[in-house]
Scaffold this motif. Sequence first.
Motif, PDB file in Angstrom:
ATOM      1  N   LEU A  59       0.796  -1.149  -0.033  1.00 58.94           N
ATOM      2  CA  LEU A  59       0.022  -0.254   0.022  1.00 58.94           C
ATOM      3  C   LEU A  59       0.909   1.411   0.057  1.00 58.94           C
ATOM      4  N   MET A  60       0.446   2.288  -0.883  1.00 58.55           N
ATOM      5  CA  MET A  60       1.224   3.344  -0.794  1.00 58.55           C
ATOM      6  C   MET A  60       0.851   4.054   0.681  1.00 58.55           C
ATOM      7  N   PHE A  61       1.898   5.265   1.158  1.00 54.51           N
ATOM      8  CA  PHE A  61       1.646   5.730   2.292  1.00 54.51           C
ATOM      9  C   PHE A  61       0.193   6.574   2.497  1.00 54.51           C
ATOM     10  N   ASP A  62      -0.178   7.155   1.382  1.00 59.24           N
ATOM     11  CA  ASP A  62      -1.401   7.930   1.445  1.00 59.24           C
ATOM     12  C   ASP A  62      -2.625   7.022   1.397  1.00 59.24           C
ATOM     13  N   GLU A  63      -2.378   5.481   1.389  1.00 57.01           N
ATOM     14  CA  GLU A  63      -3.515   4.640   1.387  1.00 57.01           C
ATOM     15  C   GLU A  63      -3.893   4.017   2.904  1.00 57.01           C
ATOM     16  N   ILE A  64      -2.681   4.236   3.688  1.00 60.46           N
ATOM     17  CA  ILE A  64      -2.889   3.431   4.922  1.00 60.46           C
ATOM     18  C   ILE A  64      -3.785   4.146   5.915  1.00 60.46           C
ATOM     19  N   THR A  65      -4.505   3.428   6.663  1.00 61.38           N
ATOM     20  CA  THR A  65      -5.524   3.519   7.668  1.00 61.38           C
ATOM     21  C   THR A  65      -5.076   2.843   8.905  1.00 61.38           C
ATOM     22  N   ALA A  66      -5.777   3.288   9.991  1.00 60.52           N
ATOM     23  CA  ALA A  66      -5.421   2.631  11.188  1.00 60.52           C
ATOM     24  C   ALA A  66      -5.963   1.249  11.219  1.00 60.52           C
ATOM     25  N   SER A  67      -6.929   0.786  10.504  1.00 63.25           N
ATOM     26  CA  SER A  67      -7.344  -0.727  10.396  1.00 63.25           C
ATOM     27  C   SER A  67      -6.464  -1.746   9.869  1.00 63.25           C
ATOM     28  N   SER A  68      -5.864  -0.935   8.577  1.00 61.18           N
ATOM     29  CA  SER A  68      -4.908  -1.743   7.471  1.00 61.18           C
ATOM     30  C   SER A  68      -3.641  -1.938   8.178  1.00 61.18           C
ATOM     31  N   LEU A  69      -3.216  -1.352   9.224  1.00 56.79           N
ATOM     32  CA  LEU A  69      -1.847  -1.478  10.034  1.00 56.79           C
ATOM     33  C   LEU A  69      -1.988  -2.966  10.366  1.00 56.79           C
ATOM     34  N   VAL A  70      -0.576  -3.694  10.218  1.00 56.36           N
ATOM     35  CA  VAL A  70      -0.800  -5.151  10.945  1.00 56.36           C
ATOM     36  C   VAL A  70      -0.040  -5.119  12.182  1.00 56.36           C
ATOM     37  N   LYS A  71      -0.348  -5.893  12.934  1.00 55.99           N
ATOM     38  CA  LYS A  71       0.155  -6.213  14.188  1.00 55.99           C
ATOM     39  C   LYS A  71       0.994  -7.421  14.026  1.00 55.99           C
ATOM     40  N   VAL A  72       2.179  -7.341  14.467  1.00 60.35           N
ATOM     41  CA  VAL A  72       2.976  -8.388  14.236  1.00 60.35           C
ATOM     42  C   VAL A  72       3.896  -8.539  15.683  1.00 60.35           C
ATOM     43  N   ASP A  73       4.652  -9.680  15.615  1.00 63.39           N
ATOM     44  CA  ASP A  73       5.363  -9.975  16.724  1.00 63.39           C
ATOM     45  C   ASP A  73       7.005  -9.669  16.562  1.00 63.39           C
ATOM     46  N   GLN A  74       7.824  -9.943  17.224  1.00 62.16           N
ATOM     47  CA  GLN A  74       9.530  -9.437  17.173  1.00 62.16           C
ATOM     48  C   GLN A  74       9.949 -10.352  15.843  1.00 62.16           C
ATOM     49  N   GLN A  75       9.227 -11.223  15.394  1.00 61.22           N
ATOM     50  CA  GLN A  75       9.635 -11.955  14.238  1.00 61.22           C
ATOM     51  C   GLN A  75       8.966 -11.694  12.936  1.00 61.22           C
ATOM     52  N   CYS A  76       8.135 -10.647  13.263  1.00 60.75           N
ATOM     53  CA  CYS A  76       7.389 -10.196  11.999  1.00 60.75           C
ATOM     54  C   CYS A  76       6.085 -11.119  11.783  1.00 60.75           C
ATOM     55  N   ASN A  77       5.694 -12.082  12.669  1.00 54.13           N
ATOM     56  CA  ASN A  77       4.680 -13.042  12.420  1.00 54.13           C
ATOM     57  C   ASN A  77       3.414 -12.140  12.704  1.00 54.13           C
ATOM     58  N   LYS A  78       2.299 -12.195  11.975  1.00 50.97           N
ATOM     59  CA  LYS A  78       1.051 -11.766  12.188  1.00 50.97           C
ATOM     60  C   LYS A  78       0.447 -12.182  13.636  1.00 50.97           C
ATOM     61  N   VAL A  79       0.223 -10.900  14.306  1.00 54.32           N
ATOM     62  CA  VAL A  79      -0.904 -11.428  15.738  1.00 54.32           C
ATOM     63  C   VAL A  79      -2.318 -11.323  15.424  1.00 54.32           C
ATOM     64  N   ILE A  80      -2.675 -10.447  14.670  1.00 57.46           N
ATOM     65  CA  ILE A  80      -4.081 -10.377  14.253  1.00 57.46           C
ATOM     66  C   ILE A  80      -4.176 -10.732  12.826  1.00 57.46           C
ATOM     67  N   ASP A  81      -5.210 -11.663  12.418  1.00 56.18           N
ATOM     68  CA  ASP A  81      -5.156 -11.914  10.903  1.00 56.18           C
ATOM     69  C   ASP A  81      -5.362 -10.659  10.098  1.00 56.18           C
ATOM     70  N   SER A  82      -4.845 -10.591   8.889  1.00 56.03           N
ATOM     71  CA  SER A  82      -5.006  -9.400   8.257  1.00 56.03           C
ATOM     72  C   SER A  82      -4.833  -9.848   6.622  1.00 56.03           C
ATOM     73  N   PRO A  83      -5.626  -9.302   5.682  1.00 52.71           N
ATOM     74  CA  PRO A  83      -5.635  -9.758   4.469  1.00 52.71           C
ATOM     75  C   PRO A  83      -4.317  -9.290   3.684  1.00 52.71           C
ATOM     76  N   PHE A  84      -3.668  -8.225   4.408  1.00 47.65           N
ATOM     77  CA  PHE A  84      -2.583  -7.573   3.828  1.00 47.65           C
ATOM     78  C   PHE A  84      -1.169  -8.375   3.968  1.00 47.65           C
ATOM     79  N   PRO A  85      -0.226  -8.440   3.045  1.00 47.53           N
ATOM     80  CA  PRO A  85       1.087  -9.029   3.669  1.00 47.53           C
ATOM     81  C   PRO A  85       1.962  -7.956   4.244  1.00 47.53           C
TER      82      PRO A  85
END
Length: 251
Positions: A59-85
């Motif tokens: 996503l371009m920086f001007d497309e990013i929203t609060a909900s699209s941000l991905v929560k990850v752990d220290q190894q960059c594994n997703k903590v909350i399921d997200s449709p985005f890579p």
Amino acid sequence: MHIPSVKDQVSAEEWQLRVDLAACYRLVALYGWSDLVFTHISARIPGPEHHFLINPYGLMFDEITASSLVKVDQQCNKVIDSPFPVNPAGFVIHSAVHAAREDVQCVLHTHTRAGVAVSAQKCGVLPLSQQSTFVLASLAYHDYEGVAFREDEKPRLQADMGQANFLMLRNHGLLTAGKSIADAFLSMYTFEATCQIQLAAQAGGELVHVNPLIVKGVAEAMRVQTGGLGGAFVWPSLIRKLDRTDESYKL
């Protein structure tokens, strides 16, 4: 693009952090510091879990929203399921800083033309402007080792950065670390201005350097300038500026 809200899945504290980080991405785009989709801003979520928020890769920086941000752990594994890579390679630098610096909530990294240009100069940042004095008071350098996706680079980057809040990645770009998203943004604004001013000054006549003694007293100068608030002093005005343009980052 429809992005489902995650507001009901997270704490009020995390939601506010998401809104502020999304705002930071939008502001970086607004000020022309983004590099298509290829840099990152990360924020540590308060708590013992050591979870982080990072941009959805692609996503371009001007497309990013609060909900699209991905929560990850220290190894960059997703903590909350997200449709985005997510981009684990892009998180290497950020995770290195977060792991070594408990005082840092936000890490902001850019590849601007001015920042990369000064990072390629042997002299690095020169004491040529008022802006440069704030940078020089807490500046470190890290030599280029290629695209930063190798785990073995982390300890060298951590050692080079130490307790500095400004890091010049040689031949690569700029990085700021802040106790808050607002602090990291204000630091990057100052860092980027420093580099632009230096290149402009070098294109002119003989250079005049700032007295080194002034750099030593710059922490007190910054405290006075911002009423002791740091980035929080300017953040509300930046949010108002952003809201006049587009409030969709809050979704």
